[in-house]
Design an enzyme around this catalytic site. Structure first.
Site, PDB file in Angstrom:
ATOM      1  N   GLU A 107       9.311   1.101  10.968  1.00  0.00           N
ATOM      2  CA  GLU A 107      10.292   2.186  10.748  1.00  0.00           C
ATOM      3  C   GLU A 107       9.526   3.476  10.971  1.00  0.00           C
ATOM      4  O   GLU A 107       8.702   3.857  10.142  1.00  0.00           O
ATOM      5  CB  GLU A 107      10.844   2.123   9.320  1.00  0.00           C
ATOM      6  CG  GLU A 107      11.663   0.895   9.014  1.00  0.00           C
ATOM      7  CD  GLU A 107      13.012   0.896   9.707  1.00  0.00           C
ATOM      8  OE1 GLU A 107      13.414   1.943  10.242  1.00  0.00           O
ATOM      9  OE2 GLU A 107      13.655  -0.163   9.734  1.00  0.00           O
TER      10      GLU A 107
ATOM     11  N   LYS B 225       0.857  -1.194   0.000  1.00  0.00           N
ATOM     12  CA  LYS B 225       0.000   0.000   0.000  1.00  0.00           C
ATOM     13  C   LYS B 225       0.887   1.235   0.000  1.00  0.00           C
ATOM     14  O   LYS B 225       1.522   1.561   1.000  1.00  0.00           O
ATOM     15  CB  LYS B 225      -0.937   0.050   1.209  1.00  0.00           C
ATOM     16  CG  LYS B 225      -2.052   1.084   0.954  1.00  0.00           C
ATOM     17  CD  LYS B 225      -2.762   1.550   2.166  1.00  0.00           C
ATOM     18  CE  LYS B 225      -2.084   2.679   2.888  1.00  0.00           C
ATOM     19  NZ  LYS B 225      -1.943   3.921   2.101  1.00  0.00           N
TER      20      LYS B 225
ATOM     21  N   GLY C  89       6.275   4.722   8.632  1.00  0.00           N
ATOM     22  CA  GLY C  89       5.388   5.875   8.770  1.00  0.00           C
ATOM     23  C   GLY C  89       5.564   6.497  10.136  1.00  0.00           C
ATOM     24  O   GLY C  89       6.607   6.342  10.779  1.00  0.00           O
ATOM     25  N   SER C  90       4.523   7.162  10.584  1.00  0.00           N
ATOM     26  CA  SER C  90       4.620   7.892  11.853  1.00  0.00           C
ATOM     27  C   SER C  90       4.552   6.943  13.046  1.00  0.00           C
ATOM     28  O   SER C  90       3.992   5.840  12.952  1.00  0.00           O
ATOM     29  CB  SER C  90       3.488   8.910  11.940  1.00  0.00           C
ATOM     30  OG  SER C  90       2.255   8.226  11.909  1.00  0.00           O
ATOM     31  N   THR C  91       5.079   7.407  14.157  1.00  0.00           N
ATOM     32  CA  THR C  91       5.045   6.600  15.381  1.00  0.00           C
ATOM     33  C   THR C  91       3.602   6.381  15.841  1.00  0.00           C
ATOM     34  O   THR C  91       3.248   5.276  16.281  1.00  0.00           O
ATOM     35  CB  THR C  91       5.887   7.292  16.467  1.00  0.00           C
ATOM     36  OG1 THR C  91       7.256   7.282  16.023  1.00  0.00           O
ATOM     37  CG2 THR C  91       5.800   6.583  17.802  1.00  0.00           C
TER      38      THR C  91
ATOM     39  N   VAL D  98       0.798   6.107  14.049  1.00  0.00           N
ATOM     40  CA  VAL D  98       0.154   5.040  13.270  1.00  0.00           C
ATOM     41  C   VAL D  98       0.865   3.704  13.516  1.00  0.00           C
ATOM     42  O   VAL D  98       0.229   2.655  13.594  1.00  0.00           O
ATOM     43  CB  VAL D  98       0.119   5.401  11.762  1.00  0.00           C
ATOM     44  CG1 VAL D  98      -0.459   4.260  10.948  1.00  0.00           C
ATOM     45  CG2 VAL D  98      -0.706   6.667  11.536  1.00  0.00           C
ATOM     46  N   GLY D  99       2.176   3.754  13.692  1.00  0.00           N
ATOM     47  CA  GLY D  99       2.924   2.528  13.971  1.00  0.00           C
ATOM     48  C   GLY D  99       2.391   1.807  15.209  1.00  0.00           C
ATOM     49  O   GLY D  99       2.305   0.573  15.242  1.00  0.00           O
TER      50      GLY D  99
ATOM     51  N   GLU E 230       8.354  15.583  16.375  1.00  0.00           N
ATOM     52  CA  GLU E 230       8.794  15.540  14.974  1.00  0.00           C
ATOM     53  C   GLU E 230       7.958  16.533  14.167  1.00  0.00           C
ATOM     54  O   GLU E 230       6.741  16.375  14.060  1.00  0.00           O
ATOM     55  CB  GLU E 230       8.608  14.126  14.414  1.00  0.00           C
ATOM     56  CG  GLU E 230       9.169  13.982  13.024  1.00  0.00           C
ATOM     57  CD  GLU E 230       8.913  12.605  12.429  1.00  0.00           C
ATOM     58  OE1 GLU E 230       7.796  12.087  12.568  1.00  0.00           O
ATOM     59  OE2 GLU E 230       9.844  12.056  11.800  1.00  0.00           O
TER      60      GLU E 230
ATOM     61  N   CYS F  46      12.642  11.235   7.782  1.00  0.00           N
ATOM     62  CA  CYS F  46      12.631  10.655   9.132  1.00  0.00           C
ATOM     63  C   CYS F  46      13.991  10.835   9.813  1.00  0.00           C
ATOM     64  O   CYS F  46      14.077  10.894  11.029  1.00  0.00           O
ATOM     65  CB  CYS F  46      12.267   9.186   9.057  1.00  0.00           C
ATOM     66  SG  CYS F  46      13.305   8.270   7.923  1.00  0.00           S
TER      67      CYS F  46
HETATM   68  P1  NAD Z   1       1.686   7.943   8.280  1.00  0.00           P
HETATM   69  O1  NAD Z   1       1.956   7.149   9.492  1.00  0.00           O
HETATM   70  O2  NAD Z   1       0.559   8.900   8.309  1.00  0.00           O
HETATM   71  O3  NAD Z   1       1.367   6.960   7.050  1.00  0.00           O
HETATM   72  C1  NAD Z   1       2.285   5.967   6.626  1.00  0.00           C
HETATM   73  C2  NAD Z   1       1.523   4.922   5.832  1.00  0.00           C
HETATM   74  O4  NAD Z   1       0.593   4.271   6.701  1.00  0.00           O
HETATM   75  C3  NAD Z   1       0.676   5.501   4.691  1.00  0.00           C
HETATM   76  O5  NAD Z   1       0.659   4.592   3.618  1.00  0.00           O
HETATM   77  C4  NAD Z   1      -0.703   5.595   5.317  1.00  0.00           C
HETATM   78  O6  NAD Z   1      -1.756   5.609   4.363  1.00  0.00           O
HETATM   79  C5  NAD Z   1      -0.719   4.321   6.164  1.00  0.00           C
HETATM   80  N1  NAD Z   1      -1.672   4.323   7.283  1.00  0.00           N
HETATM   81  C6  NAD Z   1      -2.210   5.393   7.918  1.00  0.00           C
HETATM   82  N2  NAD Z   1      -3.056   4.968   8.890  1.00  0.00           N
HETATM   83  C7  NAD Z   1      -3.033   3.612   8.875  1.00  0.00           C
HETATM   84  C8  NAD Z   1      -3.664   2.600   9.643  1.00  0.00           C
HETATM   85  N3  NAD Z   1      -4.506   2.909  10.628  1.00  0.00           N
HETATM   86  N4  NAD Z   1      -3.397   1.306   9.378  1.00  0.00           N
HETATM   87  C9  NAD Z   1      -2.515   0.983   8.387  1.00  0.00           C
HETATM   88  N5  NAD Z   1      -1.896   1.890   7.614  1.00  0.00           N
HETATM   89  C10 NAD Z   1      -2.139   3.192   7.851  1.00  0.00           C
HETATM   90  O7  NAD Z   1       3.048   8.633   7.875  1.00  0.00           O
HETATM   91  P2  NAD Z   1       3.316   9.639   6.680  1.00  0.00           P
HETATM   92  O8  NAD Z   1       2.726  10.948   7.045  1.00  0.00           O
HETATM   93  O9  NAD Z   1       2.946   9.008   5.381  1.00  0.00           O
HETATM   94  O10 NAD Z   1       4.930   9.705   6.696  1.00  0.00           O
HETATM   95  C11 NAD Z   1       5.629  10.502   7.578  1.00  0.00           C
HETATM   96  C12 NAD Z   1       6.121   9.704   8.767  1.00  0.00           C
HETATM   97  O11 NAD Z   1       6.859   8.574   8.346  1.00  0.00           O
HETATM   98  C13 NAD Z   1       7.075  10.502   9.642  1.00  0.00           C
HETATM   99  O12 NAD Z   1       6.777  10.277  10.999  1.00  0.00           O
HETATM  100  C14 NAD Z   1       8.439   9.918   9.306  1.00  0.00           C
HETATM  101  O13 NAD Z   1       9.412  10.067  10.296  1.00  0.00           O
HETATM  102  C15 NAD Z   1       8.084   8.497   9.063  1.00  0.00           C
HETATM  103  N6  NAD Z   1       9.117   7.837   8.254  1.00  0.00           N
HETATM  104  C16 NAD Z   1       9.962   6.952   8.854  1.00  0.00           C
HETATM  105  C17 NAD Z   1      10.985   6.366   8.117  1.00  0.00           C
HETATM  106  C18 NAD Z   1      11.947   5.382   8.744  1.00  0.00           C
HETATM  107  O14 NAD Z   1      12.638   4.694   8.002  1.00  0.00           O
HETATM  108  N7  NAD Z   1      12.014   5.282  10.064  1.00  0.00           N
HETATM  109  C19 NAD Z   1      11.135   6.671   6.770  1.00  0.00           C
HETATM  110  C20 NAD Z   1      10.265   7.584   6.193  1.00  0.00           C
HETATM  111  C21 NAD Z   1       9.242   8.161   6.947  1.00  0.00           C
END
Ligand code: NAD
Length: 482
Positions: A252, A177, A230-232, A234-235, A384, A286
């Site tokens: 990540e 996705k 993605g974000s912490t 959502v993680g 962040e 990130c």
């Molecule tokens: P996000 O967490 O909003 O979304 C990341 C992904 O998760 C997207 O595809 C989103 O559609 C999906 N998502 C959102 N809600 C979900 C859910 N409930 N269940 C499953 N999937 C869901 O993050 P973002 O705004 O797309 O990206 C920015 C964040 O990503 C920042 O916090 C950044 O630090 C982090 N990031 C981390 C790394 C790393 O390697 N550690 C790399 C790049 C970005």
């Protein structure tokens, strides 16, 4: 590529198809604010279909595919990425707003990644292990099955490659996705994978909302592993949902990395590193070193030099070869960053430059922003921001720098700048972070493990370490007693 509006479906079982719901989403160029594509918007019904097709592909073809053939296909895919690199770079630049020269570099990195894992396939095996009873124990690395890969919008194709390449290399099938805002390069990758000979159903790409398609992937019992970037916030949700089926997760997540500059550093390089480790990708990285800690005696002149650099960064149209910094990804994201800038001012930090948008007709641009006289507990120093905002403060000595650097829930990246080798290594070892560079702002190398400590994540990507994320280690005991 022409300037017309692209029409894209979901990529399932090698076919581009509409979402079951018929929903579509407009994809916006953040530099022009115009629609560049209309993409099918997947939901749980589409994920059910994708998982069924991926399971079938796993059983029928991919699991049985000879490792030599998998290598050839991944190499062919890398070659196709290279031969389409300019169109992919333009697509990525238009979709994300990143400068074209950065986008070109990222497409090259994605190709490198497929090559690296193609080469790893026949070098990874199990062991024969001496055991105390009569016989021998063997270990086998077996593919997990269908893996759900969820990626963000800041480095769309690179992060996709970091997950898809090792997952396929180990013999898994994939439901990917892409981020809701940036599905275009991933959909192109799906078509190239098919052209490279990767069978239909092995790599499926379902664009959609996080709380629809994303959650459906995490919840589906047929998806046996989740790799999420993605974000912490959502993680944490992903980890909770994955617990339902005891699904392994790799996370990540976010960061708030420290950039520690000692007075004896090579100043030219340290200033350049401090500028571009937070303004690269408009700070939407990130690994951005968004907390700058400078030794007290150097601090006044260092922040003066930084301010000068910040004021001369060239913002502009991302496809212009001379542009150094593009817009932020969406209007909402820029508003979020602007709220942090207001918060920083209300907390008493000194806004030295930026904080406002340049005078452009369109685009979600924001000027490079420098805060000085920040203190460790301020929100702008703790959270962040994910934009071109640098928070600077002085430190007294080595111990003070380490203490401030570790006052964070995050632990992803960072840098130390000094000519004293011993000090550099002591500080690098003491900072609680998954990755740190000495006299460099470089974060990730394809060949070495990458990932975060604390709330920056679980598990490692890249290097050979990531392959453990995409296989089950099976033990087979062979009893040899007569
Ligand atoms: P996000 O967490 O909003 O979304 C990341 C992904 O998760 C997207 O595809 C989103 O559609 C999906 N998502 C959102 N809600 C979900 C859910 N409930 N269940 C499953 N999937 C869901 O993050 P973002 O705004 O797309 O990206 C920015 C964040 O990503 C920042 O916090 C950044 O630090 C982090 N990031 C981390 C790394 C790393 O390697 N550690 C790399 C790049 C970005």
């Amino acid at each position: 590529m022409n300037d017309g509006i692209l029409q894209e479906g979901l990529f399932i079982d090698g076919i581009s198809k509409a979402a079951v719901s018929g929903e579509v989403r407009e994809i916006i160029n953040p530099a022009t604010e115009s629609v560049i594509a209309v993409v099918a918007d997947g939901g749980s019904d589409d994920i059910n279909i994708a998982v069924e097709r991926a399971e079938a592909a796993f059983r029928k073809s991919w699991k049985k595919c000879h490792s030599r053939d998998r290598t050839k296909m991944l190499l062919a895919l890398a070659g196709l990425i290279r031969s389409h690199s300019e169109s992919l770079a333009v697509l990525e630049s238009r979709n994300t707003g990143k400068p074209i020269r950065d986008a070109r570099g990222e497409i090259g990195l994605a190709a490198d990644c497929f090559e690296y894992y193609a080469g790893a396939i026949n070098k990874i095996g199990g062991q024969t292990v001496p055991v105390s009873s009569q016989g021998v124990n063997m270990t086998f690395r077996e593919p997990i099955g269908v893996c759900g890969l969820i990626v963000p919008w800041n480095f769309p194709l690179v992060i996709t490659a970091w997950k898809v390449a090792p997952a396929l290399a180990m013999g898994n099938c994939v439901i990917l996705k892409p981020a809701t805002q940036t599905p275009l390069s991933a959909l192109q990758l799906g078509r190239l994978a098919l052209e490279a000979g990767i069978p239909p159903g092995v790599l499926n790409i379902v664009p959609g909302e996080g709380n629809q398609a994303g959650e459906a992937i995490v919840r589906h019992p047929g998806v046996r592993k989740i790799a999420f970037t993605g974000s912490t916030t959502v993680g944490k949700d992903v980890m909770r949902l994955a617990a339902e089926h005891i699904k392994p997760v790799t996370l990540e997540l976010g960061g708030k990395s420290a950039n520690i500059v000692f007075a004896d550093a090579n100043l030219e390089k340290a200033i350049d590193g401090a500028v571009w480790s937070v303004l690269g990708n408009a700070g939407q990285d990130c690994c951005a070193r968004s907390r700058l800690l400078v030794e007290k005696s150097l601090y006044p002149s260092f922040v003066d030099a930084l301010e000068e650099k910040f004021r001369t960064v060239k913002l502009g149209e991302p496809l212009d070869e001379s542009t150094e910094m593009g817009p932020l990804i969406t209007r909402q994201h820029r508003e979020r960053v602007e709220k942090y800038i207001e918060l920083g001012q209300s907390e008493g930090a000194n806004l030295r430059c930026g904080g406002d948008a340049p005078d452009f007709e369109n685009g979600y641009y924001l000027n490079p922003t420098l805060f000085t006289d920040v203190t460790p507990k301020m929100y702008i120093m703790q959270e962040e921001i994910f934009g071109p905002v640098l928070c600077a403060m002085p430190f007294e000595d080595e111990a003070d720098a380490i203490r401030i650097a570790n006052e964070s829930i995050y632990g992803l990246s960072g840098s130390v700048w000094t000519r004293d080798g011993g000090k550099a290594l002591r500080v690098a070892r003491a900072v609680e972070t998954g990755v740190i560079s000495i006299n460099s702002a470089h974060s990730a190398h394809l060949e070495t493990p990458f990932g975060g400590m604390k709330e920056s994540g679980i598990g490692r990507e890249l290097g050979l370490a990531v392959l453990d994320n995409y296989c089950e280690l099976k033990s087979v005991y062979f009893h040899t007693e007569e």
